[in-house]
Design an enzyme around this catalytic site. Sequence first.
Site, PDB file in Angstrom:
ATOM      1  N   SER A  68      11.282 -11.415  13.537  1.00 59.92           N
ATOM      2  CA  SER A  68      12.432 -10.503  14.320  1.00 59.92           C
ATOM      3  C   SER A  68      12.909 -11.268  15.595  1.00 59.92           C
ATOM      4  O   SER A  68      12.396 -12.047  16.271  1.00 59.92           O
ATOM      5  CB  SER A  68      11.564  -9.531  14.718  1.00 59.92           C
ATOM      6  N   LYS A 101       4.860  -9.811  16.192  1.00 59.24           N
ATOM      7  CA  LYS A 101       5.784 -10.940  15.717  1.00 59.24           C
ATOM      8  C   LYS A 101       5.538 -12.143  16.433  1.00 59.24           C
ATOM      9  O   LYS A 101       5.539 -13.375  15.684  1.00 59.24           O
ATOM     10  CB  LYS A 101       7.201 -10.454  15.648  1.00 59.24           C
ATOM     11  N   SER A 113       2.523   2.378   2.326  1.00 60.06           N
ATOM     12  CA  SER A 113       2.322   3.403   3.445  1.00 60.06           C
ATOM     13  C   SER A 113       3.798   3.679   3.998  1.00 60.06           C
ATOM     14  O   SER A 113       3.878   4.795   4.696  1.00 60.06           O
ATOM     15  CB  SER A 113       1.504   2.742   4.491  1.00 60.06           C
ATOM     16  N   ASN A 117      17.344   3.816  14.206  1.00 58.67           N
ATOM     17  CA  ASN A 117      18.234   2.692  14.083  1.00 58.67           C
ATOM     18  C   ASN A 117      19.595   3.290  13.796  1.00 58.67           C
ATOM     19  O   ASN A 117      19.857   4.342  13.404  1.00 58.67           O
ATOM     20  CB  ASN A 117      17.910   1.645  13.031  1.00 58.67           C
ATOM     21  N   LEU A 118      20.448   2.458  14.311  1.00 53.90           N
ATOM     22  CA  LEU A 118      22.061   2.958  14.536  1.00 53.90           C
ATOM     23  C   LEU A 118      22.712   3.535  12.918  1.00 53.90           C
ATOM     24  O   LEU A 118      23.073   4.241  13.013  1.00 53.90           O
ATOM     25  CB  LEU A 118      22.708   2.038  15.219  1.00 53.90           C
ATOM     26  N   TYR A 165       5.106  -4.041  19.316  1.00 59.30           N
ATOM     27  CA  TYR A 165       5.593  -4.546  17.748  1.00 59.30           C
ATOM     28  C   TYR A 165       6.270  -5.936  17.934  1.00 59.30           C
ATOM     29  O   TYR A 165       5.950  -6.728  17.159  1.00 59.30           O
ATOM     30  CB  TYR A 165       6.732  -3.626  17.320  1.00 59.30           C
ATOM     31  N   GLY A 180      14.256  -0.414  27.207  1.00 60.62           N
ATOM     32  CA  GLY A 180      13.737  -1.448  26.309  1.00 60.62           C
ATOM     33  C   GLY A 180      14.976  -2.195  25.718  1.00 60.62           C
ATOM     34  O   GLY A 180      15.222  -3.214  25.174  1.00 60.62           O
ATOM     35  N   ARG A 215      24.976  -6.083  18.813  1.00 55.52           N
ATOM     36  CA  ARG A 215      24.014  -6.717  17.823  1.00 55.52           C
ATOM     37  C   ARG A 215      24.493  -7.227  16.652  1.00 55.52           C
ATOM     38  O   ARG A 215      25.809  -7.156  16.431  1.00 55.52           O
ATOM     39  CB  ARG A 215      23.292  -5.339  17.246  1.00 55.52           C
ATOM     40  N   ASN A 243       0.888  -1.339   0.092  1.00 61.04           N
ATOM     41  CA  ASN A 243       0.014   0.129  -0.011  1.00 61.04           C
ATOM     42  C   ASN A 243       0.981   1.243   0.090  1.00 61.04           C
ATOM     43  O   ASN A 243       0.388   2.323   0.169  1.00 61.04           O
ATOM     44  CB  ASN A 243      -0.933   0.048   1.208  1.00 61.04           C
TER      45      ASN A 243
HETATM   46  P1  NAD Z   1       9.496  -1.329   5.385  1.00 67.16           P
HETATM   47  O1  NAD Z   1       8.613  -0.683   6.139  1.00 67.16           O
HETATM   48  O2  NAD Z   1      10.391  -0.916   4.689  1.00 67.16           O
HETATM   49  O3  NAD Z   1       8.462  -2.327   4.384  1.00 67.16           O
HETATM   50  C1  NAD Z   1       7.426  -2.722   4.854  1.00 67.16           C
HETATM   51  C2  NAD Z   1       6.550  -2.455   3.636  1.00 67.16           C
HETATM   52  O4  NAD Z   1       5.146  -3.152   3.960  1.00 67.16           O
HETATM   53  C3  NAD Z   1       6.266  -1.045   3.272  1.00 67.16           C
HETATM   54  O5  NAD Z   1       6.543  -0.946   1.761  1.00 67.16           O
HETATM   55  C4  NAD Z   1       4.893  -0.613   3.584  1.00 67.16           C
HETATM   56  O6  NAD Z   1       4.354   0.271   2.442  1.00 67.16           O
HETATM   57  C5  NAD Z   1       4.495  -2.125   3.286  1.00 67.16           C
HETATM   58  N1  NAD Z   1       3.055  -2.406   4.223  1.00 67.16           N
HETATM   59  C6  NAD Z   1       2.786  -2.047   5.507  1.00 67.16           C
HETATM   60  N2  NAD Z   1       1.441  -2.281   5.884  1.00 67.16           N
HETATM   61  C7  NAD Z   1       0.813  -2.771   4.783  1.00 67.16           C
HETATM   62  C8  NAD Z   1      -0.435  -3.549   4.403  1.00 67.16           C
HETATM   63  N3  NAD Z   1      -1.328  -3.299   5.438  1.00 67.16           N
HETATM   64  N4  NAD Z   1      -0.806  -3.534   3.057  1.00 67.16           N
HETATM   65  C9  NAD Z   1       0.160  -3.329   2.271  1.00 67.16           C
HETATM   66  N5  NAD Z   1       1.579  -2.982   2.328  1.00 67.16           N
HETATM   67  C10 NAD Z   1       1.729  -2.701   3.740  1.00 67.16           C
HETATM   68  O7  NAD Z   1      10.122  -2.461   6.615  1.00 67.16           O
HETATM   69  P2  NAD Z   1      11.432  -3.518   6.405  1.00 67.16           P
HETATM   70  O8  NAD Z   1      12.398  -2.989   7.247  1.00 67.16           O
HETATM   71  O9  NAD Z   1      11.447  -3.705   4.976  1.00 67.16           O
HETATM   72  O10 NAD Z   1      10.632  -4.692   7.000  1.00 67.16           O
HETATM   73  C11 NAD Z   1       9.940  -5.483   6.480  1.00 67.16           C
HETATM   74  C12 NAD Z   1       9.570  -6.723   7.213  1.00 67.16           C
HETATM   75  O11 NAD Z   1      10.525  -7.281   8.076  1.00 67.16           O
HETATM   76  C13 NAD Z   1       8.405  -6.230   8.480  1.00 67.16           C
HETATM   77  O12 NAD Z   1       7.404  -7.280   8.663  1.00 67.16           O
HETATM   78  C14 NAD Z   1       9.264  -5.942   9.765  1.00 67.16           C
HETATM   79  O13 NAD Z   1       8.631  -6.124  10.787  1.00 67.16           O
HETATM   80  C15 NAD Z   1      10.330  -7.124   9.422  1.00 67.16           C
HETATM   81  N6  NAD Z   1      11.717  -6.892  10.168  1.00 67.16           N
HETATM   82  C16 NAD Z   1      12.273  -5.875   9.910  1.00 67.16           C
HETATM   83  C17 NAD Z   1      13.459  -5.533  10.784  1.00 67.16           C
HETATM   84  C18 NAD Z   1      14.260  -4.229  10.499  1.00 67.16           C
HETATM   85  O14 NAD Z   1      15.107  -4.132  11.314  1.00 67.16           O
HETATM   86  N7  NAD Z   1      14.279  -3.544   9.344  1.00 67.16           N
HETATM   87  C19 NAD Z   1      13.927  -6.437  11.706  1.00 67.16           C
HETATM   88  C20 NAD Z   1      13.052  -7.492  11.863  1.00 67.16           C
HETATM   89  C21 NAD Z   1      12.068  -7.820  11.169  1.00 67.16           C
HETATM   90  N1  UFG Z   2      22.044   2.739  19.240  1.00 69.52           N
HETATM   91  C1  UFG Z   2      22.632   3.935  19.576  1.00 69.52           C
HETATM   92  N2  UFG Z   2      22.337   5.268  19.238  1.00 69.52           N
HETATM   93  C2  UFG Z   2      21.164   5.197  18.324  1.00 69.52           C
HETATM   94  C3  UFG Z   2      20.528   4.084  17.575  1.00 69.52           C
HETATM   95  C4  UFG Z   2      20.763   2.804  18.328  1.00 69.52           C
HETATM   96  O1  UFG Z   2      23.444   3.799  20.510  1.00 69.52           O
HETATM   97  O2  UFG Z   2      21.027   6.505  18.044  1.00 69.52           O
HETATM   98  C5  UFG Z   2      22.372   1.398  19.810  1.00 69.52           C
HETATM   99  C6  UFG Z   2      21.028   0.580  20.545  1.00 69.52           C
HETATM  100  O3  UFG Z   2      21.324   1.096  21.782  1.00 69.52           O
HETATM  101  C7  UFG Z   2      21.663  -0.596  20.184  1.00 69.52           C
HETATM  102  C8  UFG Z   2      22.300  -0.773  18.899  1.00 69.52           C
HETATM  103  O4  UFG Z   2      22.469   0.761  18.496  1.00 69.52           O
HETATM  104  O5  UFG Z   2      22.604  -1.072  21.153  1.00 69.52           O
HETATM  105  C9  UFG Z   2      21.131  -1.074  17.581  1.00 69.52           C
HETATM  106  O6  UFG Z   2      20.328  -0.230  17.710  1.00 69.52           O
HETATM  107  P1  UFG Z   2      19.140  -0.187  16.454  1.00 69.52           P
HETATM  108  O7  UFG Z   2      18.042   0.773  16.924  1.00 69.52           O
HETATM  109  O8  UFG Z   2      19.816  -0.012  15.459  1.00 69.52           O
HETATM  110  O9  UFG Z   2      18.633  -1.647  16.479  1.00 69.52           O
HETATM  111  P2  UFG Z   2      17.849  -2.564  17.656  1.00 69.52           P
HETATM  112  O10 UFG Z   2      18.738  -3.869  18.216  1.00 69.52           O
HETATM  113  O11 UFG Z   2      17.615  -1.716  18.890  1.00 69.52           O
HETATM  114  O12 UFG Z   2      16.413  -3.118  17.162  1.00 69.52           O
HETATM  115  C10 UFG Z   2      16.361  -3.713  15.748  1.00 69.52           C
HETATM  116  C11 UFG Z   2      15.093  -3.244  15.003  1.00 69.52           C
HETATM  117  C12 UFG Z   2      14.034  -4.086  15.509  1.00 69.52           C
HETATM  118  C13 UFG Z   2      14.283  -5.503  15.653  1.00 69.52           C
HETATM  119  C14 UFG Z   2      15.538  -5.754  16.576  1.00 69.52           C
HETATM  120  C15 UFG Z   2      15.817  -7.206  16.354  1.00 69.52           C
HETATM  121  O13 UFG Z   2      15.073  -1.878  15.056  1.00 69.52           O
HETATM  122  O14 UFG Z   2      12.912  -3.874  14.813  1.00 69.52           O
HETATM  123  O15 UFG Z   2      16.493  -4.985  15.747  1.00 69.52           O
HETATM  124  O16 UFG Z   2      17.011  -7.618  16.129  1.00 69.52           O
HETATM  125  F1  UFG Z   2      13.041  -6.055  16.596  1.00 69.52           F
END
Ligand code: NAD
Ligand code: UFG
Length: 335
Positions: A124, A152, A34, A198-199, A148, A291, A230, A32
Amino acid sequence: MTILVTGGAGYIGSHTCLALLEAGHDVIVADNLSNSNFNNLERVQQIAQKKIVFYKIDVTDELKLGSIFENHTIDGVIHFAGFKAVGESVEKPIAYYYNNLVSTLILAKICIEYNVEKFVFSSSATVYGENKSPFLEMMTLLPTTNPYGETKAMCERILMDIVKANPSLSVSILRYFNPVGAHESGLIGEVPNGIPNNLMPYITQVARGELSNLSVFGNDFPTFDGTGVRDYIHVCDLAEGHVAALDKLRTGVHTYNLGTGIGTSVIQLIEVFEKVTGEKIPYQIVSRRAGDIAECYADVKKAKEELRWTAKRSIADMCRDAWHFEKSRQDNYNY
Ligand code: NAD
Ligand code: UFG
């Protein structure tokens, strides 16, 4: 095979669409938009020199999703669509539970109606909660600190019950660690909304001068240098992991960690980034972020043995490609 990729225009989805096309599959995307832009898919088609069929639909819209299955013979689905921002999920729990759970339920329902038996789900590492790293797939999942993460864990349980009732289904649950980086072309990558949480995207925006300095969230964790550890994985390795998971699907539910198995601290990541790019990342140590756990890294044996997949790219590759994308999008593209 013809694969329906929900959320295929997003960060991980777009790289996976590319890996699928390169592996010879046909790709249909339902998104979509979004949290993404159709340009991502145009660039995927440009790199692969192959076409993607695109539907701008919400996956929670059963009628519209059903019409895709009506119009195409689909062999399998990869379900990326969902919301993913941890902090936002605390502010908007209903939106997160609704979007992430309902999209999964409706997609699974339609797959069963149309006899589509191959299903790959984006989970995740967050579902491990406060377990001790390295995380093993068989560990009991512990509560996460945010809606979130709970979506999952709930989707994983829902899929297990669906497979119990429909034993001919083949479901692969992929638990991603920390996806970073971008395709080496610099054409597709991660474009965060607003100030990154994210970092890696934060670091690239500091390097570009958009943000002045990085806050390192805590240096008093029980890790070797006190900063959070990480398991960063290159998004192209992650994308290839999906192709492997699809190839090796078998009946039942099978869960895999997709990570490198290597923990990297915040300070180490900054140091590698500075070395690879030649850019200085000014930072300050601040208090821990609510967290955050000390360490999160994968045990990767199961994916290696059963999927015959391992991540190949290094932290240096991740930093180089993340920076290349950040510069390319600034120079060439209007995101
Ligand atoms: P993203 O937001 O870039 O991609 C998600 C996509 O889904 C987007 O294009 C969005 O427009 C679409 N979307 C959301 N809700 C929708 C709906 N109801 N119908 C149709 N489209 C919809 O995110 P991403 O980083 O590519 O993550 C993809 C998947 O991987 C997600 O399920 C996310 O939770 C999971 N995931 C991501 C991370 C990460 O760090 N990026 C880590 C673990 C798991
Ligand atoms: N961090 C900093 N400064 C920042 C951002 C992050 O020090 O500005 C640190 C965090 O404390 C952590 C590390 O960098 O120690 C990584 O942080 P991220 O925010 O990049 O990633 P997280 O591990 O917190 O979370 C990510 C995704 C989640 C997913 C998780 C699972 O954002 O969606 O990994 O592994 F659930």
